[in-house]
Design a protein around this motif. Structure first.
Motif, PDB file in Angstrom:
ATOM      1  N   ILE A   1      -7.873  -0.387   1.952  1.00  0.00           N
ATOM      2  CA  ILE A   1      -8.413  -0.490   0.839  1.00  0.00           C
ATOM      3  C   ILE A   1      -7.903  -1.460  -0.581  1.00  0.00           C
ATOM      4  N   LEU A   2      -7.230  -1.911  -0.414  1.00  0.00           N
ATOM      5  CA  LEU A   2      -6.236  -3.017  -1.541  1.00  0.00           C
ATOM      6  C   LEU A   2      -7.250  -4.562  -1.468  1.00  0.00           C
ATOM      7  N   ARG A   3      -7.093  -4.414   0.405  1.00  0.00           N
ATOM      8  CA  ARG A   3      -6.974  -6.100   0.226  1.00  0.00           C
ATOM      9  C   ARG A   3      -9.507  -6.363  -0.552  1.00  0.00           C
ATOM     10  N   ILE A   4     -10.027  -5.118   0.237  1.00  0.00           N
ATOM     11  CA  ILE A   4     -11.248  -4.921  -0.261  1.00  0.00           C
ATOM     12  C   ILE A   4     -11.303  -4.699  -2.066  1.00  0.00           C
ATOM     13  N   ARG A   5     -10.401  -4.222  -2.229  1.00  0.00           N
ATOM     14  CA  ARG A   5     -10.460  -4.071  -3.757  1.00  0.00           C
ATOM     15  C   ARG A   5     -10.316  -5.179  -4.374  1.00  0.00           C
ATOM     16  N   ASN A   6      -9.407  -6.481  -3.881  1.00  0.00           N
ATOM     17  CA  ASN A   6      -9.236  -7.443  -4.078  1.00  0.00           C
ATOM     18  C   ASN A   6     -10.093  -8.323  -4.247  1.00  0.00           C
ATOM     19  N   GLU A   7     -10.992  -8.170  -2.535  1.00  0.00           N
ATOM     20  CA  GLU A   7     -12.334  -8.792  -2.925  1.00  0.00           C
ATOM     21  C   GLU A   7     -13.458  -8.400  -3.683  1.00  0.00           C
ATOM     22  N   ILE A   8     -13.509  -7.550  -3.920  1.00  0.00           N
ATOM     23  CA  ILE A   8     -14.473  -6.931  -4.783  1.00  0.00           C
ATOM     24  C   ILE A   8     -14.068  -7.695  -5.921  1.00  0.00           C
TER      25      ILE A   8
END
Length: 437
Positions: free
Chosen positions: A130-137
Motif C-alpha cells: 500500500i505504501l509503495r502504491i501511495r508513493n506511486e500516486i
RNA sequence: UCCGGCGUAGCUCAGCGGUAGAGCGUCCGGCUGUUAACCGGAGGGUCGUAGGUUCGAAUCCUACCGCCGGAGCCA
C-alpha cells in the motif's frame, strides 16, 4: 560480493549475491531451514541445508526469530516450490540482531492492536504494498502537474485565520499568545501564487478537527491543490479527469505486483479514462428521487440540501467511472465559488465522486474574480476585510478568471487500492482518539 | 453530540447462572522441501472497572471507562 535487492533477484539467477534485510517468517524441519526473507523491495525464501553450510551457520539459523535482522549470502536459483519462483541457497548468514518476541504474529489481529503497533505493522507485506502504491500516486500527481506546467508553491501550515469556514479547526498558539490555526486548505494562498506564476499547486498536510469517526476520515490528511489563472470551470474539469486518469494508469502499469499483493480487482480501474460522466446537482437530486425505494435506509433530499454519505454512495453506484456532480446551490458551497452566468443560484463547481462507494475525492470550482461580488460574499459570510483583505487584493490588482481543485490523497489511495478504511493509506494515521504512535 | 456493536491468556476468539477453554505465538523435544509447515509436551488468566441481584456471576442488572462501525459535520 554484490548487495542486491529481492525485486532484482531474477536478474541474478545462478549468481552468488548478498541480501540485507529481516526474517519475516521461519520454518525448520530438522535438517533443512526455511527463512522467509524480506528487504522492503520484496519477499523471498532462503534455504539452509545442513550439508551445504558449516555447522555454526546452521546452528545460527536455529536462533532466528521473526523480524530478526540478517545479512545472507548465497546462490540465486529458480525453484517452483519457492514463493515468487526464486530462492536463495544460503552459504553464509550474518545475524545483525536477534529480535525480541514480535508482537504481530502470523495469525490475524484486531484493528486496535494493529493500530497500537502501527510502527511495526507497516512492515507487513500488505502495508508495504500500500505504501509503495501511495508513493506511486504521489509521484504521478507531481509528474502530471509538472509536465503540464504547474509550479509547486507551498502554502503555509500555520494560519492566522480559517480558509473556508464550516470545518472545525485545530487551534494553536502563535508568538505573543496570538491565536493561530493549522491549515485546513492551502487554496486561498495558492490563488495568490497562481496570479504570480500562472499555474501552481500546493501539496501538503491539512487538518480538520471534525469529530468524524468513519472509514473515510482522517484528522490529518494530505491534499494536492492545483490552481490555474485563466482556467474556466470547463478547463478545470478536463484537468481533473486527465490527472486522475494519468494517476490510475501509472499505478496499473508500475504497481501491478503490489495491487496483486493486496488483492485489488482492477477491472473498474482499467475503465478509467476521459471523459468522466457529468451530472448537475439538480439532476442528481432528481436521480435520487427516482432511485429511492420504500425501505431504503436513506431518504431523498430536496433541492438546496447537501448530500449525505448514503446519497454519494447511491449516485456512484450508477456509474462505473468517477462521476462529476457539478453546479451546486450557492448557499451550500464555499463563499469564493463563481456563480453560473446561466443560473446565479448555482456555482461553477464540481465534486468528483469515485466509484465503488469511495465518495468524494475532489472538490473544485471556478473562483469569483469580480471584486464587487466577492465583497458581497464577504458580507454575507461575515468575513472582515482586516483578515481577508489580502485575498480581496487579488481581485483589485489584475483580477482574472481562475479555477482550481483539491484532491484528497488518502481517499484516492483507498479507492485505487480498494481499501475499506483510509487508516491504511498513510504510514501514521491521525484519527479521532489516535495520536500515537 | 447521537445511534448500534464489542471488552475473557501475549494475539484471535469460544463459553452466556454451577471448579476458566481452543487455535496461534513463546519455551522444550522430533522431522531433509516447508508454503500462516507439521507432530508431541510445557508455561500462561483478579473474565475492562466499580457497585448490585443470587446459595453461587465471565455469564443477569446499573453506572463508568476503552475500542469499533455509522449519523451529523467534512475531503
Amino acid at each position: 560480493m554484490k548487495w542486491v535487492t529481492v525485486d532484482r533477484l531474477p536478474q541474478h539467477e545462478g549468481e552468488m549475491v548478498e541480501l540485507r534485510g529481516w526474517v519475516q517468517n521461519y520454518r525448520s524441519s530438522g535438517k533443512i531451514q526455511f527463512i522467509i526473507f524480506r528487504d522492503g523491495t520484496g519477499v523471498c525464501q532462503a534455504v539452509l541445508f545442513v550439508k551445504d553450510v558449516p555447522p555454526e551457520v546452521f546452528e545460527a539459523g536455529k536462533r532466528l526469530t521473526q523480524e530478526s535482522s540478517i545479512i545472507i549470502r548465497g546462490t540465486v536459483r529458480k525453484d517452483d516450490r519457492a514463493p515468487g519462483g526464486y530462492e536463495i541457497g544460503v552459504k553464509e548468514l550474518d545475524i545483525v540482531q536477534i529480535a525480541d518476541e514480535y508482537p504481530i504474529t502470523k495469525k490475524e489481529h484486531g484493528t486496535e492492536f494493529l493500530m497500537d503497533h502501527r510502527h511495526l505493522w507497516v512492515r507487513s507485506s500488505r502495508q508495504v504494498a500500500i505504501l509503495r502504491i501511495r508513493n506511486e500516486i504521489t509521484m504521478a500527481i507531481h509528474q502530471f502537474l509538472q509536465e503540464n506546467g504547474f509550479i509547486l508553491t507551498e502554502s503555509p501550515i500555520l494560519m492566522g485565520t480559517a480558509a473556508e469556514g464550516g470545518a472545525t479547526l485545530f487551534e494553536t498558539t502563535y508568538v505573543n499568545d496570538e491565536q493561530a490555526f493549522l491549515s485546513q486548505s492551502g487554496q486561498l494562498h495558492v490563488e495568490a501564487t497562481a496570479m504570480a506564476l500562472g499555474r501552481v499547486y500546493t501539496f501538503g498536510p491539512t487538518f480538520r478537527a471534525e469529530k468524524s469517526k468513519t472509514r473515510r476520515h482522517l484528522i490529518e490528511f494530505w491534499m494536492v491543490e492545483p490552481e490555474a489563472a485563466y482556467f474556466t470551470h470547463e478547463d478545470n474539469l478536463k484537468l481533473q479527469e486527465e490527472m486522475v486518469t494519468y494517476v490510475v494508469r501509472r499505478v496499473l502499469e508500475r504497481r501491478a505486483a503490489e495491487l496483486k499483493t493486496i488483492g485489488r480487482d482492477t477491472t473498474l480501474l482499467e475503465k478509467v479514462e476521459p471523459p468522466f460522466p457529468r451530472i448537475t446537482y439538480t439532476e442528481a437530486v432528481e436521480m435520487l428521487k427516482k432511485l429511492h425505494k420504500p425501505g431504503d435506509e436513506w431518504e431523498p433530499i430536496e433541492w438546496g440540501e447537501d448530500f449525505g454519505a448514503p446519497h454519494e454512495t447511491v449516485l456512484t453506484q450508477q456509474f462505473d467511472k468517477p462521476v462529476f456532480v457539478e453546479k451546486f446551490p450557492v448557499k451550500i458551497k464555499a463563499f469564493y465559488m463563481q456563480p453560473d452566468p446561466e443560473n446565479p443560484e448555482v456555482v461553477l463547481g464540481a465534486d468528483l465522486l469515485a466509484p465503488e462507494g469511495y465518495g468524494e475525492i475532489i472538490g473544485g470550482s471556478e473562483r469569483i474574480h469580480d471584486p464587487e461580488l466577492l465583497k458581497r460574499r464577504f458580507e454575507e459570510h461575515g468575513l472582515d476585510m482586516e483578515t481577508y483583505g489580502w485575498y480581496y487584493d487579488l481581485r483589485r490588482f489584475g483580477s482574472v478568471p481562475h479555477s482550481g481543485f483539491g484532491l484528497g490523497v488518502e481517499r484516492t489511495v483507498a479507492w485505487i487500492c480498494g481499501l475499506d478504511h483510509v487508516r491504511e493509506t498513510i504510514p501514521f494515521p491521525r484519527l479521532l482518539n489516535r495520536l500515537h504512535p
